[in-house]
Structure formats: C-alpha cells, structure tokens
Design a protein around this motif. Sequence first.
Motif, PDB file in Angstrom:
ATOM      1  N   LYS A  43       0.861  -1.186   0.000  1.00  9.48           N
ATOM      2  CA  LYS A  43       0.000   0.000   0.000  1.00  9.48           C
ATOM      3  C   LYS A  43       0.895   1.233   0.000  1.00  9.48           C
ATOM      4  CE  LYS A  43      -4.115  -2.100   1.991  1.00  9.48           C
ATOM      5  NZ  LYS A  43      -5.260  -1.950   2.901  1.00  9.48           N
ATOM      6  N   SER A  44       0.824   1.984  -1.070  1.00 12.93           N
ATOM      7  CA  SER A  44       1.708   3.125  -1.254  1.00 12.93           C
ATOM      8  C   SER A  44       1.126   4.376  -0.588  1.00 12.93           C
ATOM      9  CB  SER A  44       1.922   3.380  -2.753  1.00 12.93           C
ATOM     10  OG  SER A  44       2.739   4.501  -2.962  1.00 12.93           O
ATOM     11  N   PHE A  45       1.931   5.020   0.258  1.00 11.91           N
ATOM     12  CA  PHE A  45       1.509   6.268   0.896  1.00 11.91           C
ATOM     13  C   PHE A  45       2.757   6.999   1.386  1.00 11.91           C
ATOM     14  CE2 PHE A  45       2.392   3.762   4.531  1.00 11.91           C
ATOM     15  CZ  PHE A  45       2.443   4.575   5.647  1.00 11.91           C
ATOM     16  N   ASP A  46       2.604   8.242   1.744  1.00 10.46           N
ATOM     17  CA  ASP A  46       3.726   9.064   2.206  1.00 10.46           C
ATOM     18  C   ASP A  46       3.923   8.854   3.703  1.00 10.46           C
ATOM     19  OD1 ASP A  46       5.705  10.913   2.614  1.00 10.46           O
ATOM     20  OD2 ASP A  46       4.385  12.662   2.452  1.00 10.46           O
ATOM     21  N   TYR A  47       4.711   7.828   4.052  1.00  5.34           N
ATOM     22  CA  TYR A  47       4.893   7.525   5.475  1.00  5.34           C
ATOM     23  C   TYR A  47       5.781   8.549   6.179  1.00  5.34           C
ATOM     24  CZ  TYR A  47       9.233   5.303   3.809  1.00  5.34           C
ATOM     25  OH  TYR A  47      10.446   5.052   3.223  1.00  5.34           O
ATOM     26  N   THR A  48       6.500   9.373   5.423  1.00  8.31           N
ATOM     27  CA  THR A  48       7.330  10.400   6.067  1.00  8.31           C
ATOM     28  C   THR A  48       6.469  11.428   6.797  1.00  8.31           C
ATOM     29  OG1 THR A  48       7.386  11.764   4.053  1.00  8.31           O
ATOM     30  CG2 THR A  48       9.118  10.114   4.325  1.00  8.31           C
ATOM     31  N   SER A  49       5.188  11.504   6.447  1.00 12.59           N
ATOM     32  CA  SER A  49       4.287  12.440   7.123  1.00 12.59           C
ATOM     33  C   SER A  49       4.073  12.076   8.585  1.00 12.59           C
ATOM     34  CB  SER A  49       2.939  12.473   6.401  1.00 12.59           C
ATOM     35  OG  SER A  49       2.290  11.204   6.460  1.00 12.59           O
ATOM     36  N   LEU A  50       4.459  10.854   8.979  1.00 14.22           N
ATOM     37  CA  LEU A  50       4.287  10.405  10.359  1.00 14.22           C
ATOM     38  C   LEU A  50       5.414  10.875  11.271  1.00 14.22           C
ATOM     39  CD1 LEU A  50       3.086   6.776   9.599  1.00 14.22           C
ATOM     40  CD2 LEU A  50       1.699   8.635  10.500  1.00 14.22           C
ATOM     41  N   GLY A  51       6.432  11.508  10.717  1.00 12.23           N
ATOM     42  CA  GLY A  51       7.546  11.983  11.535  1.00 12.23           C
ATOM     43  C   GLY A  51       8.561  10.890  11.799  1.00 12.23           C
ATOM     44  N   ILE A  52       9.239  10.446  10.755  1.00 11.17           N
ATOM     45  CA  ILE A  52      10.189   9.338  10.860  1.00 11.17           C
ATOM     46  C   ILE A  52      11.478   9.800  11.552  1.00 11.17           C
ATOM     47  CG2 ILE A  52      11.552   7.653   9.568  1.00 11.17           C
ATOM     48  CD1 ILE A  52       8.505   7.189   9.505  1.00 11.17           C
ATOM     49  N   ALA A  53      11.894   9.061  12.571  1.00 15.69           N
ATOM     50  CA  ALA A  53      13.132   9.377  13.295  1.00 15.69           C
ATOM     51  C   ALA A  53      14.307   8.545  12.805  1.00 15.69           C
ATOM     52  CB  ALA A  53      12.935   9.159  14.797  1.00 15.69           C
ATOM     53  N   GLY A  54      14.041   7.428  12.138  1.00 17.47           N
ATOM     54  CA  GLY A  54      15.111   6.563  11.656  1.00 17.47           C
ATOM     55  C   GLY A  54      14.580   5.191  11.310  1.00 17.47           C
ATOM     56  N   SER A  55      15.447   4.377  10.708  1.00 16.70           N
ATOM     57  CA  SER A  55      15.060   3.026  10.304  1.00 16.70           C
ATOM     58  C   SER A  55      15.371   2.026  11.414  1.00 16.70           C
ATOM     59  CB  SER A  55      15.825   2.624   9.030  1.00 16.70           C
ATOM     60  OG  SER A  55      15.517   3.494   7.966  1.00 16.70           O
ATOM     61  N   ILE A  56      14.569   0.978  11.482  1.00 19.05           N
ATOM     62  CA  ILE A  56      14.843  -0.141  12.385  1.00 19.05           C
ATOM     63  C   ILE A  56      15.765  -1.097  11.647  1.00 19.05           C
ATOM     64  CG2 ILE A  56      13.813  -2.095  13.611  1.00 19.05           C
ATOM     65  CD1 ILE A  56      11.300  -0.317  13.950  1.00 19.05           C
ATOM     66  N   PRO A  57      16.964  -1.320  12.128  1.00 16.21           N
ATOM     67  CA  PRO A  57      17.990  -1.998  11.316  1.00 16.21           C
ATOM     68  C   PRO A  57      17.684  -3.442  10.972  1.00 16.21           C
ATOM     69  CG  PRO A  57      18.786  -1.656  13.566  1.00 16.21           C
ATOM     70  CD  PRO A  57      17.501  -0.893  13.441  1.00 16.21           C
ATOM     71  N   TRP A  58      16.880  -4.119  11.782  1.00 16.28           N
ATOM     72  CA  TRP A  58      16.610  -5.542  11.521  1.00 16.28           C
ATOM     73  C   TRP A  58      15.309  -5.775  10.755  1.00 16.28           C
ATOM     74  CZ3 TRP A  58      17.657  -3.646  16.491  1.00 16.28           C
ATOM     75  CH2 TRP A  58      16.549  -3.298  17.262  1.00 16.28           C
ATOM     76  N   CYS A  59      14.674  -4.696  10.299  1.00 19.30           N
ATOM     77  CA  CYS A  59      13.416  -4.837   9.541  1.00 19.30           C
ATOM     78  C   CYS A  59      13.343  -3.734   8.497  1.00 19.30           C
ATOM     79  CB  CYS A  59      12.214  -4.772  10.482  1.00 19.30           C
ATOM     80  SG  CYS A  59      10.607  -4.928   9.642  1.00 19.30           S
ATOM     81  N   THR A  60      13.363  -4.126   7.233  1.00 18.08           N
ATOM     82  CA  THR A  60      13.391  -3.154   6.138  1.00 18.08           C
ATOM     83  C   THR A  60      12.204  -2.209   6.175  1.00 18.08           C
ATOM     84  OG1 THR A  60      14.496  -4.809   4.759  1.00 18.08           O
ATOM     85  CG2 THR A  60      13.529  -2.926   3.632  1.00 18.08           C
ATOM     86  N   GLU A  61      11.021  -2.705   6.541  1.00 13.69           N
ATOM     87  CA  GLU A  61       9.823  -1.872   6.537  1.00 13.69           C
ATOM     88  C   GLU A  61       9.559  -1.190   7.875  1.00 13.69           C
ATOM     89  OE1 GLU A  61       9.375  -5.142   5.022  1.00 13.69           O
ATOM     90  OE2 GLU A  61       9.675  -4.202   3.064  1.00 13.69           O
ATOM     91  N   GLY A  62      10.482  -1.326   8.832  1.00 23.59           N
ATOM     92  CA  GLY A  62      10.272  -0.766  10.163  1.00 23.59           C
ATOM     93  C   GLY A  62      10.920   0.592  10.340  1.00 23.59           C
ATOM     94  N   PHE A  63      10.227   1.483  11.049  1.00 23.05           N
ATOM     95  CA  PHE A  63      10.734   2.839  11.275  1.00 23.05           C
ATOM     96  C   PHE A  63      10.404   3.308  12.690  1.00 23.05           C
ATOM     97  CE2 PHE A  63      10.010   2.484   6.730  1.00 23.05           C
ATOM     98  CZ  PHE A  63      11.188   3.000   6.205  1.00 23.05           C
ATOM     99  N   TYR A  64      11.371   4.033  13.283  1.00 19.90           N
ATOM    100  CA  TYR A  64      11.116   4.725  14.534  1.00 19.90           C
ATOM    101  C   TYR A  64      10.428   6.053  14.240  1.00 19.90           C
ATOM    102  CZ  TYR A  64      14.486   1.468  16.609  1.00 19.90           C
ATOM    103  OH  TYR A  64      15.145   0.343  17.028  1.00 19.90           O
ATOM    104  N   LEU A  65       9.582   6.477  15.165  1.00 20.37           N
ATOM    105  CA  LEU A  65       8.895   7.760  15.044  1.00 20.37           C
ATOM    106  C   LEU A  65       9.459   8.758  16.065  1.00 20.37           C
ATOM    107  CD1 LEU A  65       5.170   6.592  14.719  1.00 20.37           C
ATOM    108  CD2 LEU A  65       6.846   6.974  12.897  1.00 20.37           C
ATOM    109  N   LYS A  66       9.446  10.020  15.695  1.00 21.28           N
ATOM    110  CA  LYS A  66       9.927  11.057  16.604  1.00 21.28           C
ATOM    111  C   LYS A  66       9.034  11.158  17.834  1.00 21.28           C
ATOM    112  CE  LYS A  66      11.946  13.781  12.855  1.00 21.28           C
ATOM    113  NZ  LYS A  66      11.853  15.032  12.052  1.00 21.28           N
TER     114      LYS A  66
END
Length: 455
Positions: A43-66
């Motif tokens: 599902k394509s969407f602008d996930y950067t709008s959620l306030g991405i703080a960084g990537s989770i290194p052990w999961c390609t689709e995982g992200f930390y939030l600010k």
Amino acid sequence: MSNKLPNDLINHLKEDPEFDIEAFVYKHEEEEKTNSIRINPLKSFDYTSLGIAGSIPWCTEGFYLKERPIFTLDPFFHAGCYYSQEASSMFLAHAIAQLSLADKPLKALDLCAAPGGKSTLLNAALHPQSLLVSNEIIKARVNILSDNLMRWGNPNVVVSNNDPSAFKHLPGYFDLLVVDAPCSGSGMFHKDHAAIDEWSLANVKLCSERQKRILAHSLDSLTQDGYLFYSTCSYSKEENEDIVDWLIDEWGMAPLSLSVDEAWGIDQTQSPLHGAHGYRFYPHKVGGEGFFFAVLQKKNEQTTFSRKKIKLDRNNAPQALAKNWLDMEGLYTFAHHDDLHVFPKLYEVDLKALQQVLYLKNAGTPIGKLTGKELVPSHDLALSVRILPDLPAIELELDEALNYLRKETVDPGVNTNNLKGWVLMRYQGVNLGWIKAMPNRINNYYPKELRIAVL
C-alpha cells in the motif's frame, strides 16, 4: 502502580556479571518510550508524514517515530498502510531473511497471533504465494486479529480460534511455526509500569509450564526440517533459554544461529545445557522493549498430513463476478452463507482440510454479499490489495476523510463527478471504504464497529 522493579528479577539479571544493572534500572525509571511502525509494502503512501526518526535496522519496513501520533486520527492507519508495532518484535523479519524463507511458497502458522503484529509481518515478509494460518487461542481477542489482517489486505490468510491441541490433527503440515508465547511480561516493564505489580516468581513458573504445554501440543504440526520461531517478552531464563533446552531434549529440535550486527545492541546468549543461541533485547541497549527470540529446526521424523482423501464439494459460487472488482490471478471464489470470498486457488484443498479440523473465523477476503446477481461490496474488499485501481472513487481532504471514518453524514458536495452506485472513498489515493451515491444523498457504508468513536 509502581515503576520499582522486582528484587527477584534484579537478582536474576545480576547473575550475569557483565550485565549493566544500573543502566537497566535507570532506563526503566525514564518515561520516554520508543515509538515505531512497520509499513505495508503493498500500500503506497507518504509515510514520512508520520515523523520518521530513523530506520529499524533488523526490519526493512520498520521505522522509529519522533513521537507517538494519534493513530486514531490518521486515515492511513485505518486503511492498513502501516501497523504500530514494537520494534524488537520486528526481529522476525531478520530471521526470515537470514533463513531465505521468502524464496519459495510455504505454509506458516502463527499460533498465538493476536493482536496481529507478527501475522502482518509474516504476511509481508514471506513469499507472496505462501499460506498463513493466523490463530488466536483466546476467543475475545480473535476479532482484533481478524480486523488487523483485514486492513492489511491480503487474501492468502486464514484466521482461526483454536487451542494449540487442535493442530495435532495436522501432522507435518506447516513449514514454519511461530510461537510468541504468553509470558510473565517483564520485557514490557519499561513500556507498561502496571505490569510490574503483576509479576512474581510463581507467575514465571506458571508461564513456563504453559509455554511447554503450548509447544508440546503444536509441534507435531511442524514438518520435518521445518522451522520454529520461539519468542517471549520476558527476561526470565525459565521462559527463554530453559525452554530452548527443553525443546532440544524432549523434541530433538536443532538450534540455529543468526548473524547479528553488534551495532544493533542485541545480546546473543547461549542456553545453559546445550549452548543454543538466543537473542535478547534490553531497552537500555536497543531501540525497543524487552524481547527474547530463538530459532530451532525440527530434525525428528514426522508423519505427514495426507490431502489425498480430501474431496472438494461442488463449488456453485459465481467465478466471473469477482473479476469486476479484483485482480483474480491465482484466486478463486467460494461462498460461505451469503458471503462471497476469494482465496488462493493453490490452497483450495488445504482450506477444505483446515475446515475439517479447525474452527475458522475467516478465510481469504470476504468481498461482499450476493443479492441475486448483484454484489454488495464488503469493507474487506475496499481494503484489499487486489482491488482494481480504476473503480469509481472520490478523493477526500483530511477533515472529510475523518468525517467519513466517524460514519457521519457525507456531504453530497464531495461527489463532484456525479458518480452513482458503489463508490470508494479515498485519502491521498488510498482506499478507506465504500459509500453508495444516490441522486440526492450519499449513504455512508463505513462499518459501525470500526468507526472512530472517541477523539
């Protein structure tokens, strides 16, 4: 409610002379929590709008939030574009990649699956032609599991509500068994201080016994050379490394190791009897909560469930109708009461087998109810990743989308193209659900049980 850690737990952790108990205790006194999401790759969407703080290194689709957003007020959340999941538990994605489990279709069982974090991860990380059986033991938790998998949008999932003993009737059936076992919960102390008051050594012992029962009743369903992912959110070795040793002694399981980047901060442990590898996550060392993970492979011979005696019933469901709504490549249609479902053709016989031995909450994607020759489309269909992209749709602004998700009256003015009949409501190109456009009004068909009720 207290944030003072139990002395029995502290003394247990102090048994490791290299463990930094002061840093561990200090971290639990902090109120700062780690917030993370895992995006839906289909599902394509602008996930950067959620306030991405960084990537989770052990999961390609995982992200930390600010910071933690109000997910309830985010249309992307309701559309299944991402799942709010604790970062440590996303380590399953790393194990799948390391073992090359996405290289070919396989059958996977997520045994203790609610609320659905690991099931949605498995559904995204495994081969797209895999079959996932997502089971929840506790009846009260099955609906939230089913809802989260519905939002995720894939048709190759069966949701079931069964005791682990039911899976003895499927010997050697699954290639991957995931057991995120009920535990004493000490790994959640940093996130949930209320859990501290419920912890005791007696509960650790009780959980260890329960974990053995769950595993003993379900391991026959794993094929020879199949993989077991075992995990808990506990720090107690009685629920972690000791269980791994028990699996080796009682079930002939072979422990496997994974390569892990030291920079991730994950502790690699060895079980006391067999030196089997385990992976511990501590909140003062990783960007995540407390978690234990181990991988084992079944080496003992296992009798295999036979599909030869299974006879398919005559399928009178209309096969052409669904093509008006979905990409039906590799899928077929079947009817359950008045509901029309789509499911992978590759697993038609498998579904019949599962129906014979398990209680199934759902199978595949229910796409709607048949009324004569017409289909009344379901909410599941609206969120399906297989839905056709060129169906009639109306694009909404944020306030209009939230109004729709509250199941409030939809202003006919949004229907600028004067569309008629069943119409999708979208936010930034992502489907939210259905309306029915009438000459002078719009009927909001967002499910009542899913509506935003509290702001």
